[in-house]
Design a protein around this motif. Structure first.
Motif, PDB file in Angstrom:
ATOM      1  N   LEU A  38       0.815  -1.218   0.000  1.00  0.00           N
ATOM      2  CA  LEU A  38       0.000   0.000   0.000  1.00  0.00           C
ATOM      3  C   LEU A  38       0.850   1.271   0.000  1.00  0.00           C
ATOM      4  O   LEU A  38       0.318   2.365  -0.213  1.00  0.00           O
ATOM      5  N   HIS A  39       2.140   1.122   0.236  1.00  0.00           N
ATOM      6  CA  HIS A  39       3.053   2.276   0.168  1.00  0.00           C
ATOM      7  C   HIS A  39       3.904   2.248  -1.094  1.00  0.00           C
ATOM      8  O   HIS A  39       4.821   3.056  -1.236  1.00  0.00           O
ATOM      9  N   SER A  40       3.601   1.320  -1.985  1.00  0.00           N
ATOM     10  CA  SER A  40       4.356   1.221  -3.235  1.00  0.00           C
ATOM     11  C   SER A  40       3.720   2.116  -4.304  1.00  0.00           C
ATOM     12  O   SER A  40       2.587   2.576  -4.145  1.00  0.00           O
ATOM     13  N   PRO A  41       4.434   2.365  -5.424  1.00  0.00           N
ATOM     14  CA  PRO A  41       3.861   3.177  -6.517  1.00  0.00           C
ATOM     15  C   PRO A  41       2.612   2.546  -7.143  1.00  0.00           C
ATOM     16  O   PRO A  41       1.841   3.233  -7.815  1.00  0.00           O
ATOM     17  N   LEU A  42       2.425   1.244  -6.923  1.00  0.00           N
ATOM     18  CA  LEU A  42       1.262   0.561  -7.504  1.00  0.00           C
ATOM     19  C   LEU A  42       0.103   0.446  -6.520  1.00  0.00           C
ATOM     20  O   LEU A  42      -0.835  -0.320  -6.759  1.00  0.00           O
ATOM     21  N   SER A  43       0.141   1.209  -5.441  1.00  0.00           N
ATOM     22  CA  SER A  43      -0.895   1.098  -4.410  1.00  0.00           C
ATOM     23  C   SER A  43      -2.294   1.403  -4.946  1.00  0.00           C
ATOM     24  O   SER A  43      -3.287   0.925  -4.394  1.00  0.00           O
ATOM     25  N   PHE A  44      -2.368   2.187  -6.023  1.00  0.00           N
ATOM     26  CA  PHE A  44      -3.673   2.523  -6.589  1.00  0.00           C
ATOM     27  C   PHE A  44      -4.417   1.275  -7.083  1.00  0.00           C
ATOM     28  O   PHE A  44      -5.642   1.284  -7.199  1.00  0.00           O
ATOM     29  N   LEU A  45      -3.673   0.191  -7.349  1.00  0.00           N
ATOM     30  CA  LEU A  45      -4.312  -1.038  -7.814  1.00  0.00           C
ATOM     31  C   LEU A  45      -5.223  -1.629  -6.742  1.00  0.00           C
ATOM     32  O   LEU A  45      -6.216  -2.284  -7.052  1.00  0.00           O
ATOM     33  N   PHE A  46      -4.885  -1.401  -5.474  1.00  0.00           N
ATOM     34  CA  PHE A  46      -5.741  -1.895  -4.396  1.00  0.00           C
ATOM     35  C   PHE A  46      -7.074  -1.162  -4.413  1.00  0.00           C
ATOM     36  O   PHE A  46      -8.139  -1.771  -4.227  1.00  0.00           O
ATOM     37  N   ILE A  47      -7.029   0.133  -4.667  1.00  0.00           N
ATOM     38  CA  ILE A  47      -8.263   0.929  -4.741  1.00  0.00           C
ATOM     39  C   ILE A  47      -9.088   0.511  -5.946  1.00  0.00           C
ATOM     40  O   ILE A  47     -10.321   0.359  -5.858  1.00  0.00           O
ATOM     41  N   LEU A 226      -4.936  -8.025 -10.682  1.00  0.00           N
ATOM     42  CA  LEU A 226      -4.490  -6.720 -10.203  1.00  0.00           C
ATOM     43  C   LEU A 226      -3.758  -6.844  -8.865  1.00  0.00           C
ATOM     44  O   LEU A 226      -2.740  -6.194  -8.644  1.00  0.00           O
ATOM     45  N   LEU A 227      -4.268  -7.698  -7.985  1.00  0.00           N
ATOM     46  CA  LEU A 227      -3.619  -7.887  -6.690  1.00  0.00           C
ATOM     47  C   LEU A 227      -2.282  -8.614  -6.830  1.00  0.00           C
ATOM     48  O   LEU A 227      -1.321  -8.312  -6.117  1.00  0.00           O
TER      49      LEU A 227
END
Length: 319
Positions: A38-47, A226-227
């Motif tokens: 959730l702190h990575s550049p890809l955290s938006f994928l969780f949203i 995505l996850l």
């Protein structure tokens, strides 16, 4: 009724707490890995994955609206509420048996128990979609990991998968045959009146149900991929599709006795198949557990609201 609702709420919250905060090290590791992701550049994928939650259950609501019309007309809102109640009750029962009770209780029809057959058809249709797509995924593993060394076994498995797919499609489009099988088993004959509704659905309705099931399956598939990307599982598109669809296949055909929905079966299946593809166990496990959290745990908590409101309005009590 109030006591029953309180027990459902309490048990649901207790199981959620046990699963997330007091389970073995795998869950604790998942929490650490999740925080890093959730702190990575890809955290938006969780949203993005979370935004698919209402779409996922929206497909199920559309299925229930179509299935339930044989008993009573219902709006998509009513169907969605019934699905959420069923999800919450199913969360605390093995093999999601509470899903039946939740949807039946939401019906106004006096012939509520006939809904059992309708619910079964809906679940069977979702299973057919999973088996059809999953067979393609498992075929990849059969060809890549078994064809050269064990061609006879690989061919046998291929034939078996085709036979299973054909058999399930034949059953789906000939639901009367399933009713006849139940009627032929003496101890099960008392249940025939509750299953007879299965034979009233037309081929066109079954086709629509299958498409809705495939649509819901596609949402699950996209969410899992995505996850996996979020948790740094790097594969080719074909490997993503094969691994995820194969995981869902194994999860669906292996019986689950867990009180916490299907937790465990999918995780073991995912770790095994993605392990064959050379992926780290904990990364795959984290993606699978996050999928469970988003699609089962979170909606089950939301469903508690509908459980508390259930049937109070029909008794004249403000809800």
């Amino acid at each position: 009724m109030l006591l029953a609702k309180s027990l459902v709420v309490g048990l649901t919250l207790c199981l959620l707490y046990q699963a997330i905060f007091t389970a073995p090290d795998t869950f604790l590791n998942w929490g650490d890995i999740l925080r890093q992701a959730l702190h990575s550049p890809l955290s938006f994928l969780f949203i993005v994955t979370a935004l698919f939650i209402p779409v996922n259950w929206g497909f199920e609501a559309l299925k229930w609206q179509l299935l339930g019309q044989k008993l009573e007309l219902m709006s998509i809102g009513q169907a969605y509420r019934a699905v959420m109640v069923g999800l919450t009750l199913g969360f605390i029962t093995p093999n999601r048996l509470g899903d039946y009770a939740g949807r039946v209780l939401e019906l106004r029809s006096r012939q509520r128990l006939e809904a059992i057959g309708a619910i079964f058809i809906g679940r069977f249709c979702q299973l057919v979609a999973t088996v059809l797509a999953g067979s393609g995924g498992l075929l990849y593993f059969i060809l890549v990991f078994g064809w050269q060394e064990y061609p006879a076994v690989a061919l046998s498995l291929f034939i078996l998968l085709v036979a299973v797919c054909v058999a399930m499609l034949l059953l789906l489009y000939n639901a009367n045959a399933m009713v006849a099988v139940v009627a032929a088993i003496k101890p099960l004959r008392p249940f025939v009146p509750y299953l007879s509704i299965m034979g009233t659905y037309t081929s066109a309705e079954m086709t629509r149900l299958l498409w809705l099931s495939l649509g819901r399956y596609a949402v699950f598939l996209v969410q899992f991929i995505l996850l996996l990307i979020l948790f740094e599982v790097r594969l080719s598109p074909l490997q993503y599709l094969s691994g995820v669809s194969g995981t869902f296949f194994l999860k669906s055909v292996v019986p689950s006795v867990s009180l916490i929905s299907d937790l465990g079966v999918r995780e073991l299946s995912a770790m095994y198949l993605f392990g064959l593809l050379g992926q780290e166990r904990l990364q795959v496990l984290s993606a699978s557990l996050s999928l469970w959290l988003l699609n089962i745990a979170v909606p089950s908590v939301v469903g508690l609201y509908f459980v508390l409101r259930m049937r109070l309005a029909r008794k004249g009590v403000p809800a």
